[in-house]
Design an enzyme around this catalytic site. Structure first.
Site, short mmCIF file in Angstrom:
data_model
loop_
_atom_site.label_atom_id
_atom_site.label_comp_id
_atom_site.label_asym_id
_atom_site.label_seq_id
_atom_site.Cartn_x
_atom_site.Cartn_y
_atom_site.Cartn_z
CB THR A 189 -0.93 0.02 1.23
OG1 THR A 189 -0.13 0.04 2.42
CG2 THR A 189 -1.83 -1.21 1.25
CE LYS B 57 -1.16 0.77 -3.65
NZ LYS B 57 -2.51 0.93 -4.22
CG ASP C 189 -4.16 -0.63 -7.03
OD1 ASP C 189 -4.84 -1.28 -6.20
OD2 ASP C 189 -3.17 0.05 -6.72
N GLY D 273 -5.74 13.28 -8.42
CA GLY D 273 -4.50 12.69 -7.95
C GLY D 273 -3.64 12.23 -9.11
N GLY E 194 -0.80 9.84 -8.26
CA GLY E 194 0.04 8.76 -7.73
C GLY E 194 -0.24 7.43 -8.41
N GLY E 195 0.26 6.37 -7.81
CA GLY E 195 0.14 5.05 -8.41
C GLY E 195 -1.29 4.60 -8.63
CG LEU F 142 -10.49 4.89 -6.08
CD1 LEU F 142 -9.24 4.56 -6.88
CD2 LEU F 142 -11.63 3.96 -6.47
#
Length: 206
Positions: free
Chosen positions: A30, A34, A70, A94, A96-97, A179
């Site tokens: 997490t 990641k 994901d 966002g 990010g990953g 999410l």
């Protein structure tokens, strides 16, 4: 087999992974690890390579393989809940990953009118996405509801405080996905529901 949560500080990640293969066959990963775990992977799945985000490590002898579930999880959420994405303006909050995974999932399975990335700092986010070879228009937070039919929050911000509110003058409500799933109804989702939007959290990714 068993499943246990382990909190690893970034400074201890390398030493932990050096020993993890002796005790685990696989690990879920997490935030905030990641992206950084990629440096420890001998192999990457094609999805992990594209998104530069790993949330599953598989240990096989001396090799660590990184994968990204994901993308599959978000596809499952969309399918289970019949989220309309074709011909829609989609805003991903966002960079990010998780956000990159969501963008990848949408681009593989749907034909949206456009995908936008919303950010507090558009210039910084543009540079970040360029480094990952993601070429999508970046917009500031305050513009996101001017154009979006579907908004997907991929940041942890909404659990404690609200993202921008949709204007009361917007002609039609859309779909708001957060999410974050703990709490099940974040501040952001409560506000979007009050504004008449259909709301979903990230529980159906699992």
């Amino acid at each position: 087999s068993f499943y246990v949560a382990i909190d690893i500080a970034p400074i201890n990640l390398a030493s932990f992974l050096n020993l993890a293969g002796e005790h685990f066959s696989a690990l879920n990963v997490t935030s905030p690890h990641k992206n950084t775990v990629i440096d420890f992977c001998g192999k990457l799945s094609s999805t992990a390579q594209k998104t530069q985000s790993v949330n599953l490590l598989v240990f096989d002898n001396d090799t660590i393989t990184g994968d990204n579930l994901d993308v599959l999880g978000f596809k499952s959420l969309v399918s289970r809940n019949e989220i309309p994405l074709n011909d829609k303006n989609v805003v991903v909050v966002g960079s990010g990953g998780v956000a990159r995974s969501v963008i990848h999932a949408i681009s593989e399975t749907s034909s949206p009118a456009a995908i936008y990335v919303a950010s507090r700092d558009p210039d910084m986010t543009e540079r970040k996405l360029e480094a990952y070879d993601y070429d999508y228009p970046v917009i500031p937070y305050h513009e996101m509801f001017r154009i979006c039919d579907v908004v997907i929050n991929c940041t942890p911000d909404s659990a404690e405080r609200a993202l921008p509110k949709p204007p009361a003058s917007k002609d039609s409500a859309g779909v708001a996905i957060d999410l974050v799933y703990n709490p099940a109804r974040t501040v952001f989702l409560k506000i979007m529901e009050d504004a008449g939007w259909r709301i979903l959290n990230g529980e159906d990714m699992f």
